[in-house]
Design an enzyme around this catalytic site. Sequence first.
Site, PDB file in Angstrom:
ATOM      1  N   ASN A 160       0.865  -1.189   0.000  1.00 13.83           N
ATOM      2  CA  ASN A 160       0.000   0.000   0.000  1.00 13.83           C
ATOM      3  C   ASN A 160       0.901   1.238   0.000  1.00 13.83           C
ATOM      4  O   ASN A 160       1.458   1.598   1.034  1.00 13.83           O
ATOM      5  CB  ASN A 160      -0.896  -0.036   1.258  1.00 13.83           C
ATOM      6  N   LYS A 173       0.116   4.190  -0.186  1.00 13.86           N
ATOM      7  CA  LYS A 173      -0.533   5.382   0.397  1.00 13.86           C
ATOM      8  C   LYS A 173      -0.296   6.574  -0.530  1.00 13.86           C
ATOM      9  O   LYS A 173      -0.231   6.406  -1.740  1.00 13.86           O
ATOM     10  CB  LYS A 173      -0.028   5.640   1.819  1.00 13.86           C
ATOM     11  N   HIS A 222      -9.709   0.867   4.648  1.00 15.08           N
ATOM     12  CA  HIS A 222      -8.455   1.122   5.364  1.00 15.08           C
ATOM     13  C   HIS A 222      -8.754   2.071   6.533  1.00 15.08           C
ATOM     14  O   HIS A 222      -9.562   2.989   6.403  1.00 15.08           O
ATOM     15  CB  HIS A 222      -7.417   1.732   4.421  1.00 15.08           C
ATOM     16  N   GLU A 231      -7.243   4.497   7.700  1.00 16.49           N
ATOM     17  CA  GLU A 231      -7.033   5.919   7.430  1.00 16.49           C
ATOM     18  C   GLU A 231      -8.243   6.514   6.726  1.00 16.49           C
ATOM     19  O   GLU A 231      -8.579   7.681   6.934  1.00 16.49           O
ATOM     20  CB  GLU A 231      -5.737   6.109   6.617  1.00 16.49           C
ATOM     21  N   GLU A 284      -5.711  -5.362  10.248  1.00 13.44           N
ATOM     22  CA  GLU A 284      -4.746  -4.289  10.472  1.00 13.44           C
ATOM     23  C   GLU A 284      -5.083  -3.569  11.775  1.00 13.44           C
ATOM     24  O   GLU A 284      -5.926  -2.652  11.781  1.00 13.44           O
ATOM     25  CB  GLU A 284      -4.806  -3.271   9.327  1.00 13.44           C
ATOM     26  N   GLY A 324       1.937   2.052  10.762  1.00 11.84           N
ATOM     27  CA  GLY A 324       2.864   3.177  10.670  1.00 11.84           C
ATOM     28  C   GLY A 324       3.524   3.541  11.985  1.00 11.84           C
ATOM     29  O   GLY A 324       4.142   4.604  12.106  1.00 11.84           O
ATOM     30  N   SER A 372       3.046  -2.406  10.390  1.00 12.13           N
ATOM     31  CA  SER A 372       4.490  -2.390  10.668  1.00 12.13           C
ATOM     32  C   SER A 372       5.180  -3.711  10.331  1.00 12.13           C
ATOM     33  O   SER A 372       6.088  -4.146  11.044  1.00 12.13           O
ATOM     34  CB  SER A 372       4.759  -1.990  12.132  1.00 12.13           C
TER      35      SER A 372
HETATM   36  C1  PEP Z   1      -0.986   0.076   5.931  1.00 13.95           C
HETATM   37  O1  PEP Z   1      -1.018   1.249   5.658  1.00 13.95           O
HETATM   38  O2  PEP Z   1      -1.860  -0.666   5.494  1.00 13.95           O
HETATM   39  C2  PEP Z   1       0.124  -0.417   6.762  1.00 13.95           C
HETATM   40  C3  PEP Z   1       0.053  -1.639   7.199  1.00 13.95           C
HETATM   41  O3  PEP Z   1       1.145   0.457   7.017  1.00 13.95           O
HETATM   42  P1  PEP Z   1       2.566   0.108   7.724  1.00 13.95           P
HETATM   43  O4  PEP Z   1       3.075  -1.161   7.109  1.00 13.95           O
HETATM   44  O5  PEP Z   1       3.427   1.294   7.397  1.00 13.95           O
HETATM   45  O6  PEP Z   1       2.292  -0.039   9.171  1.00 13.95           O
END
Ligand code: PEP
Length: 252
Positions: free
Chosen positions: A9, A11, A95, A97, A167, A173, A212
């Site tokens: 992803n 982003k 997601h 976000e 997630e 993040g 992460s």
């Molecule tokens: C994500 O944005 O779906 C995500 C898992 O981000 P990160 O790997 O940076 O934690």
Amino acid sequence: MRTKLIAGNWKMHGSLAGNPALLQSVASGAATLPTVSFAVLVPFPYLAQVQARLSGSACAWGAQDVSDEVRGAFTGEVSAAMLLDFGCRYAVVGHSERRARHGEDDARVAAKALAAVEAGLTPIVCVGETLAEREGGQTLAVVFRQLDAVLERLGVRRMAGTVLAYEPVWAIGTGRSATPDQAQEVHAALRQRVSNADWVVGGGLQILYGGSVKPANALELMRLPDIDGALVGGASLAADDFLGIGRAAALA
Ligand code: PEP
């Protein structure tokens, strides 16, 4: 056996000038790991470029959102058919976000998942709890509520055309991944929930872990029985890291 999927992803990252190098490295690396599936989920404006660069490669691509509407007066939205015009296989829906910043509730996420499946796209449906919800002992209640909205709207048979991603919001993040035990507990519970409706669909459902993930923690996560790959944010922007996670998935 479920194939592992490593989906990046991006982003709101990337540039027309910088993307080709990353895409080239990812495509060449993916070709060396034929037992693992790869995808990049890129900002809408780069879809044409990604289609041109990745067509015929071992890496699929997709978008980070999709409209729940088919066409019409929906300023700023992008339909599933438009994504298919650019060769997308996947679209992320729900997601955290987007849930947090754009007020997308469970019903809207379910409607987006349905629009994607009906058009022939595979939605990557994200579920996950906040830190306060985890600390309040609400993790399973929250992810079940988010999953049930999609399950009810699609019906269990159409769930076979989706990918689920667990997630935890507190792990996205932050550099703080869920522990293997925490992740496996939720993945197994999600799979059981779908299996209760249809054990074939539940057994075959790809459930990705996101939050992460990096090469250093990927192997212990990818080895878990109910983890079928990773949704990778930050580490998908560096080819070595992204492919390192792919190598862990191949070893697991
Ligand atoms: C994500 O944005 O779906 C995500 C898992 O981000 P990160 O790997 O940076 O934690």
